[in-house]
Design a protein around this motif. Structure first.
Motif, PDB file in Angstrom:
ATOM      1  N   ASP A   1       0.811  -1.219   0.000  1.00  0.00           N
ATOM      2  CA  ASP A   1       0.000   0.000   0.000  1.00  0.00           C
ATOM      3  C   ASP A   1       0.842   1.266   0.000  1.00  0.00           C
ATOM      4  O   ASP A   1       0.298   2.375  -0.004  1.00  0.00           O
ATOM      5  CB  ASP A   1      -0.923   0.024   1.224  1.00  0.00           C
ATOM      6  N   GLY A   2       2.153   1.122  -0.003  1.00  0.00           N
ATOM      7  CA  GLY A   2       3.021   2.283   0.038  1.00  0.00           C
ATOM      8  C   GLY A   2       3.377   2.667   1.457  1.00  0.00           C
ATOM      9  O   GLY A   2       2.772   2.184   2.414  1.00  0.00           O
ATOM     10  N   PRO A   3       4.378   3.535   1.609  1.00  0.00           N
ATOM     11  CA  PRO A   3       4.836   3.885   2.957  1.00  0.00           C
ATOM     12  C   PRO A   3       3.755   4.571   3.772  1.00  0.00           C
ATOM     13  O   PRO A   3       2.942   5.318   3.236  1.00  0.00           O
ATOM     14  CB  PRO A   3       6.016   4.832   2.697  1.00  0.00           C
ATOM     15  N   ILE A   4       3.765   4.274   5.059  1.00  0.00           N
ATOM     16  CA  ILE A   4       2.835   4.962   5.953  1.00  0.00           C
ATOM     17  C   ILE A   4       3.348   6.386   6.192  1.00  0.00           C
ATOM     18  O   ILE A   4       4.510   6.701   5.930  1.00  0.00           O
ATOM     19  CB  ILE A   4       2.672   4.219   7.297  1.00  0.00           C
ATOM     20  N   ALA A   5       2.488   7.253   6.706  1.00  0.00           N
ATOM     21  CA  ALA A   5       2.859   8.640   6.947  1.00  0.00           C
ATOM     22  C   ALA A   5       3.964   8.727   8.000  1.00  0.00           C
ATOM     23  O   ALA A   5       4.016   7.927   8.938  1.00  0.00           O
ATOM     24  CB  ALA A   5       1.633   9.432   7.411  1.00  0.00           C
ATOM     25  N   GLN A   6       4.863   9.703   7.833  1.00  0.00           N
ATOM     26  CA  GLN A   6       5.967   9.872   8.772  1.00  0.00           C
ATOM     27  C   GLN A   6       5.467  10.122  10.196  1.00  0.00           C
ATOM     28  O   GLN A   6       6.053   9.632  11.158  1.00  0.00           O
ATOM     29  CB  GLN A   6       6.859  11.030   8.319  1.00  0.00           C
ATOM     30  N   GLU A   7       4.382  10.854  10.318  1.00  0.00           N
ATOM     31  CA  GLU A   7       3.833  11.110  11.646  1.00  0.00           C
ATOM     32  C   GLU A   7       3.372   9.819  12.311  1.00  0.00           C
ATOM     33  O   GLU A   7       3.595   9.599  13.504  1.00  0.00           O
ATOM     34  CB  GLU A   7       2.659  12.094  11.551  1.00  0.00           C
ATOM     35  N   THR A   8       2.744   8.928  11.506  1.00  0.00           N
ATOM     36  CA  THR A   8       2.308   7.634  12.041  1.00  0.00           C
ATOM     37  C   THR A   8       3.511   6.787  12.424  1.00  0.00           C
ATOM     38  O   THR A   8       3.520   6.115  13.467  1.00  0.00           O
ATOM     39  CB  THR A   8       1.448   6.897  11.008  1.00  0.00           C
ATOM     40  N   MET A   9       4.560   6.844  11.586  1.00  0.00           N
ATOM     41  CA  MET A   9       5.770   6.080  11.860  1.00  0.00           C
ATOM     42  C   MET A   9       6.400   6.530  13.184  1.00  0.00           C
ATOM     43  O   MET A   9       6.772   5.707  14.035  1.00  0.00           O
ATOM     44  CB  MET A   9       6.756   6.306  10.706  1.00  0.00           C
ATOM     45  N   LYS A  10       6.499   7.817  13.379  1.00  0.00           N
ATOM     46  CA  LYS A  10       7.056   8.337  14.630  1.00  0.00           C
ATOM     47  C   LYS A  10       6.180   7.954  15.819  1.00  0.00           C
ATOM     48  O   LYS A  10       6.679   7.695  16.913  1.00  0.00           O
ATOM     49  CB  LYS A  10       7.208   9.851  14.538  1.00  0.00           C
ATOM     50  N   ASN A  11       4.865   7.911  15.586  1.00  0.00           N
ATOM     51  CA  ASN A  11       3.935   7.519  16.636  1.00  0.00           C
ATOM     52  C   ASN A  11       4.197   6.083  17.072  1.00  0.00           C
ATOM     53  O   ASN A  11       4.219   5.776  18.275  1.00  0.00           O
ATOM     54  CB  ASN A  11       2.501   7.686  16.108  1.00  0.00           C
ATOM     55  N   TYR A  12       4.418   5.192  16.112  1.00  0.00           N
ATOM     56  CA  TYR A  12       4.717   3.787  16.431  1.00  0.00           C
ATOM     57  C   TYR A  12       6.040   3.664  17.181  1.00  0.00           C
ATOM     58  O   TYR A  12       6.149   2.935  18.171  1.00  0.00           O
ATOM     59  CB  TYR A  12       4.792   2.961  15.149  1.00  0.00           C
TER      60      TYR A  12
END
Length: 417
Positions: free
Chosen positions: A239-250
């Motif tokens: 589905d393509g890369p997740i959003a950077q904000e979501t990545m930082k959240n994880y």
């Protein structure tokens, strides 16, 4: 508990209790925080399961605080107002070592607590080292090495296969007597709980499927610089890369659960205009989390010794953190971005002393590792930053010795605090 196995952190806990009214022991789930705390406690309240204690906290907290001290409030974050109540109780008494708070995560995002500075000491616990589990003799003291001592002491004699098995099992107290098969099942359930319960429980927008893919990606990139863009691509998949904000959240969630411990870049004074890496190097708090996330065991590691060496590096970083913590030591990474020259870790002490460390699974690689450490030390401006207190090659081998060039070679199965 009669089966308690002593921990390096026990002495630190005693010092903290002698100096402060309360101590907050934090660390990932299942590292033995409660077991350590109850050794010195007279009263214990398990706030995650004791509904009566939680009810009393709301209507008559003084009943809890009138119990014999020291009092342990286990999993205090399940009742976040405890923090401020403990802080206030410390203010109201002159005695030290009255309260112990233990927890496996920070409170939820919306919970606010006041600083416990000057009242509540903070003490980090990690999974058990090889010395604590009985798989290192501990005869070569890290503290003694940093004071200029020679690495004199025998290893425990573990073979590479046995050492990799310990890496896969990890330093979890529940797995002290477990074999690899039982440990794999335990760790699989541990990660499933992290993915389905612990991370989503910290706040919204945390998808379990994404978290599973993130853990696998982190397992593949252990001992490497963190690259959030690459991680976002791995997590998003087709589905393509997740959003950077979501990545930082994880990533923030995993750090709050204390499951990952990135090693920041070291920025010393250099003799030349060498450009140094600024990004942190990724490690799990225990190497078993990386292998469990990938679904690999000793057999697979033996088939890929390069990967095994990277996971072994994580094991060594775990043990160095535990042995160095009573000294106030911190770990950093160092890499010359122009030449690619790097060493695995720099251990830095509060007084400014530092030691360069290289990690090699095979003892035959000690010569190359020593050369790398000497080359790195020659690039540091020692007039401004000081000469290294020690240069150390930590191996999976058998022998401890100081080389003619001054570099110490130490098996991880001989190293101790």
């Amino acid at each position: 508990m009669t089966d308690y196995r002593p921990r390096v952190v026990d002495a630190e806990l005693g010092l903290c209790m002698a100096a402060m009214g309360a101590v907050f022991i934090d660390g990932p789930k299942a590292v033995g925080k409660t077991r350590t705390a109850v050794q010195v406690a007279r009263s214990v309240f398990r706030m995650d399961v004791d509904e009566a204690a939680r009810a009393a906290l709301e209507v008559a907290p003084e009943q809890l605080f009138s119990s014999p001290t020291p009092i342990v409030f286990d999993e205090w974050q399940e009742a976040p107002r405890l923090w401020n109540l403990v802080r206030r109780a410390v203010d109201d008494h002159t005695e030290k070592g009255l309260y112990l708070l233990t927890g496996s995560s920070r409170p939820r995002d919306e919970v606010r607590v006041h600083s416990g500075a000057g009242r509540i000491a903070r003490l980090r616990m990690r999974p058990m080292t090889l010395f604590e589990t009985g798989h290192s003799t501990g005869e070569v003291s890290l503290q003694r090495l940093l004071e200029g001592g020679d690495p004199e002491g025998a290893s425990s004699g573990l073979t590479i296969v046995e050492l990799l098995e310990r890496l896969v099992i990890g330093g979890w107290p529940d797995l002290l007597n477990a074999g690899e098969r039982e440990a794999v099942l335990w760790l699989s359930d541990y990660l499933r709980t992290v993915v389905e319960v612990d991370v989503p429980g910290l706040g919204p927008r945390r998808n379990p499927g994404n978290i599973t893919r993130l853990l696998s990606s982190l397992g593949r990139s252990v001992a490497a610089p963190l690259n959030l863009s690459s991680l976002a691509q791995d997590v998003g998949g087709a589905d393509g890369p997740i959003a950077q904000e979501t990545m930082k959240n994880y990533m923030d969630a995993l750090e709050r659960l204390m499951l990952i411990e990135p090693i920041p870049a070291w920025r010393p004074h250099m003799r030349s205009r060498t450009r140094l890496r600024a990004s942190a190097v990724h490690h799990f708090v225990d190497p078993s989390l990386g292998t469990a996330a990938l679904g690999v065991g000793t057999h697979q590691l033996l088939q890929d010794l390069n990967a095994a060496g990277l996971h072994f590096e994580s094991l060594v970083m775990r043990d160095l953190r535990v042995y160095g913590q009573p000294l106030g030591a911190t770990l950093a990474s160092w890499r010359d971005t122009q030449t690619g020259h790097e060493i695995d870790a720099v251990l830095e002490l509060p007084d400014g002393r530092w030691a360069g460390i290289e990690v090699k699974l095979g003892e035959s690689a000690a010569d190359a590792a020593a050369d790398s450490l000497l080359r790195m030390a020659s690039k540091i401006d020692q007039d401004r930053h000081g000469a290294p207190a020690a240069l150390i090659v930590v191996t999976g081998g058998r022998f401890s010795y100081r080389r003619p060039d001054g570099v110490c070679v130490v098996p991880i199965t001989a190293l101790g605090p």
